[in-house]
Write a protein that holds these residues in place. Structure first.
Motif, PDB file in Angstrom:
ATOM      1  N   UNK A  44      26.976  47.743  25.101  1.00 55.44           N
ATOM      2  CA  UNK A  44      25.821  48.381  24.688  1.00 55.44           C
ATOM      3  C   UNK A  44      24.469  48.348  25.822  1.00 55.44           C
ATOM      4  N   UNK A  45      25.127  47.591  26.779  1.00 51.58           N
ATOM      5  CA  UNK A  45      24.750  48.033  28.172  1.00 51.58           C
ATOM      6  C   UNK A  45      24.604  47.475  29.464  1.00 51.58           C
ATOM      7  N   UNK A  46      24.326  47.859  30.643  1.00 51.13           N
ATOM      8  CA  UNK A  46      25.718  47.832  31.590  1.00 51.13           C
ATOM      9  C   UNK A  46      24.766  47.624  32.665  1.00 51.13           C
ATOM     10  N   UNK A  47      24.868  46.958  33.810  1.00 51.17           N
ATOM     11  CA  UNK A  47      25.084  47.749  35.385  1.00 51.17           C
ATOM     12  C   UNK A  47      25.875  48.563  35.440  1.00 51.17           C
ATOM     13  N   UNK A  48      26.067  49.533  36.172  1.00 53.49           N
ATOM     14  CA  UNK A  48      26.779  50.864  36.207  1.00 53.49           C
ATOM     15  C   UNK A  48      26.511  51.348  37.552  1.00 53.49           C
ATOM     16  N   UNK A  49      27.630  52.214  38.194  1.00 54.36           N
ATOM     17  CA  UNK A  49      27.841  52.408  40.042  1.00 54.36           C
ATOM     18  C   UNK A  49      28.881  53.203  40.483  1.00 54.36           C
ATOM     19  N   UNK A  50      28.590  53.854  41.208  1.00 53.36           N
ATOM     20  CA  UNK A  50      29.848  54.745  41.754  1.00 53.36           C
ATOM     21  C   UNK A  50      30.564  55.232  42.747  1.00 53.36           C
ATOM     22  N   UNK A  51      31.226  55.226  43.482  1.00 53.46           N
ATOM     23  CA  UNK A  51      31.042  55.823  44.868  1.00 53.46           C
ATOM     24  C   UNK A  51      31.573  57.310  44.708  1.00 53.46           C
TER      25      UNK A  51
END
Length: 246
Positions: free
Chosen positions: A79-86
């Motif tokens: 439902x909800x998370x930490x999110x990241x990217x390069x």
């Protein structure tokens, strides 16, 4: 159609969906983020990358890529998370934060390369890979200039020729993740923005502009990715662990 993905870590740990850069794949994430603490790492191959090749290139855009990430989260029951990217993954992360703010906790923006315009000049050579044969590309004056001034970065572009299907490169170069840099002022989630020097494909000025626009961000300068790889890796993991576990 669901993205191909890998998961590392315990089911009970905090989920972090981390998105790779343009022309790379989930292996870039799984190999680069070893040592994360208390994290369940979800690493998808975005459309046109890795094992997610059966997607129509005509649909490729930051909006559609973000929608595919949401579909993957729904599939996994997140439902909800930490999110990241390069790089490209950072741009998708910002697109998601603007369009699906309720699905995200903290944001990690590693060496971002897009602002609010299509066709960023510093990524023109990457887009050219999708249009040219390798021998013709290597003879470009722009590439020869980069090779002379920053050989590790130039060789990282040539490596993209080893991947199948480079149509995604030009398609994403012509897309943009958000309409205006001012839009980022509406993102309230805590954000860690990380830059690295001597990186022609990911200018520090882009990271600085994003960090300045986000109301709840911190900007970290990592060691040079292409020239101090081990120091870069250690600093990267240390800063992510500190950010996510504080």
């Amino acid at each position: 159609m669901l993205l191909s993905y890998d998961i590392l870590g315990l089911d009970s740990a905090e989920p972090l969906v981390f998105l790779h850069g343009l022309g790379a794949g989930k292996i870039q994430t799984t190999s680069g983020l070893l040592g994360l603490e208390n994290i369940r790492l979800i690493t998808p191959d975005m459309p046109g990358h890795g094992e997610s090749m059966d997607f129509d290139p005509e649909t490729f855009s930051f909006d559609s890529f973000a929608d595919h990430v949401i579909a993957l989260m729904d599939h996994l029951g997140i439902e909800q998370c930490h999110l990241g990217g390069l790089s490209m993954g950072s741009a998708i992360t910002l697109n998601l934060a603007l369009r699906y703010p309720e699905r995200l906790k903290k944001l990690i923006l590693l060496r971002p390369s897009w602002l609010d315009s299509t066709c960023p000049a510093h990524l023109k050579l990457v887009a050219d890979v999708g249009e040219m044969e390798q021998s013709d590309f290597e003879s470009l004056p722009e590439f020869q200039t980069l090779l002379a001034s920053n050989e590790p970065v130039a060789k990282s572009i040539i490596a993209v020729y080893q991947r199948p299907g480079n149509a995604v490169l030009g398609r994403m170069w012509h897309s943009r993740p958000f309409a205006s840099l001012n839009d980022l002022q509406g993102i309230s989630a805590p954000a860690l923005v990380m830059a690295s020097p001597r990186d022609d494909l990911h200018p520090e000025s882009v990271a600085s502009a994003i960090a300045n626009a986000l109301p709840n961000s911190q900007l970290i300068d990592l060691p040079a990715r292409y020239h101090q790889p081990e120091a870069y890796r250690q600093s990267l993991i240390q800063n992510i662990n500190q950010f996510l576990n504080s």
